[in-house]
Design a protein around this motif. Sequence first.
Motif, PDB file in Angstrom:
ATOM      1  N   ALA A   1       7.920  33.860 -20.270  1.00  0.00           N
ATOM      2  CA  ALA A   1       7.065  34.485 -21.157  1.00  0.00           C
ATOM      3  C   ALA A   1       7.363  35.929 -21.591  1.00  0.00           C
ATOM      4  N   LEU A   2       7.909  36.298 -20.808  1.00  0.00           N
ATOM      5  CA  LEU A   2       8.381  37.782 -21.025  1.00  0.00           C
ATOM      6  C   LEU A   2       9.933  37.836 -21.365  1.00  0.00           C
ATOM      7  N   CYS A   3      10.682  36.780 -21.327  1.00  0.00           N
ATOM      8  CA  CYS A   3      12.190  36.504 -21.504  1.00  0.00           C
ATOM      9  C   CYS A   3      12.711  37.099 -20.445  1.00  0.00           C
ATOM     10  N   PRO A   4      13.658  36.172 -19.711  1.00  0.00           N
ATOM     11  CA  PRO A   4      14.340  36.322 -18.445  1.00  0.00           C
ATOM     12  C   PRO A   4      14.989  37.888 -18.562  1.00  0.00           C
ATOM     13  N   VAL A   5      15.658  38.334 -19.572  1.00  0.00           N
ATOM     14  CA  VAL A   5      16.391  39.543 -19.297  1.00  0.00           C
ATOM     15  C   VAL A   5      15.157  40.672 -19.319  1.00  0.00           C
TER      16      VAL A   5
END
Length: 538
Positions: free
Chosen positions: A272-276
């Motif tokens: 949801a937040l982007c893994p990076v």
Amino acid sequence: MTAEPAPCAPAQKTGRAALIALAAALALGAALRFSFLSGPVGGYHSMNEAWYISMASNFDRVSLFTPTAGTGDVDHKVRALYVYAAYAAFKVMGPGALAARAVSAAAGAASILLVFLIGARLFSARSGAAAAVLLAVSPIHVLLSRNAQPDALAACLTLLAVLLYLRADAPNAAARLALAGLAWGAAVFTKNFALLLIAPILLRELLHFGITRRAAARLAWFLAPALLVPAPFLLFQLAHNPAGMVNLYRDIVLAAPDAPMLNYMFLEAAWALCPVVFAIAFAGLAWLIAKRFRSAALVWSAAAVFCVQYFFQHVHSYYFLSATPFLVLCAGAALGALPRRAGAILGAVAAGCSLAFTVLCYAAVKHNDARFMQAAAIIASESRDGAALATGPVFHNYGPALQYYLPGRAVLKIEALETDPRTGRVIVPGPEPWHIAGFAPRGGAADARFERTVIHTLYGVCASGRVFAMIPRGTHSFIPARFASAPRPRGARCPGIAPFAAMDSLRISRVPRGAQIFRIERNGEISYTIGHSRPAPQ
């Protein structure tokens, strides 16, 4: 080791590069949030959209104190500020999904600016700009800023309360504290989750002012105006539905997730937040606790509190939105503390990955999802007023979306209907013919005599002559099951969003006049069949 900066002094002047980054974030963020807003009600949490749009539409015939859904039920749990805002937007733009979504989109775009101002005040202009860029391209923030539901507005008002509160550290700051309290009260009147901001506020007051009369007076100036915003609505509800008010908070249950659920929720939050960005944000959270414990207490503690709420009140992926702005502030602080070139490179990589996944995610779970509009059109063409019966999975996940496109029509859960114990006949209220809406079984061909299949198109991003798609675990999930690509279909615009695959989605079964629906139970499994008599047991 350097000392922490003085609390609430603006960290440094805003540089040209930070302003350029902010302008780019605002422009890109607005484009991601306002484009294609007039699409059908379907896809990611479309049941919320249908529910809130129907409530706002019904204010033309019911009291503002009794928000009423399309089913005719008064929603005693809703905190009504978003619905009021949507109703006001209807008066300007006309009723419907576009106006209700525009409220969320405007709140989402404003949040980008608020995050910048908070980050610049607490850390540096570079940190604020980095946080603004990351929020502008955040998958969960973009999707919920496009949905007709209160979460984006609640997050925006929470950020406004934080900014106003941070600007109220002067000895005679009563008016600023009152404004901050009004903003917080508005956030709570939009979404109950905003109540949790009081814990970070109390922590910061304790760290900066101790247990003193000044701290007590500041809290009074903050809390008293906050109560004024929802008071009329809550007092009305308490007078007319006291049991419902009590049950609303009694039903809020916190539970520790088991290992499989914890793993799923962790993956949901990370994607949801982007893994990076997720990795940078939690590294920044740890760094702030270790190095900026006191001066950044409001940010890191809010991120922690809303993350705990997400993991221990696990119901929906969008619950993670409350933590998102504070986590990107943590990420911005971490990027701003790195050497300028290293921070810029890492931030650009994080923003690029997040933007790519956001567009893929939107295309997969939201773009042009017209399943329930098409299903309702089939039902309406074959029956003027017969009930639409939805199987449990359809009813619980999409019942309000089907109801939205069948106004005034009964949409019922078939499993909840009374069954004749002797014959197994399902007793359906209302006139015939009836229709049953269920998810299409895999590999099962429709009976052309009375069954119609609604095709669901999965979209992807067209580039370099191919369509790239994220295949999600489910329509309401950010977790990819896999990524795939296929040649560009004929006529698809490239670059742009293009069809990737067509899949069976809904099976609409018409019950012929004079026929009945029978409930069949075999080996503990329940199914339904249509006929003039109960089928013989096998």
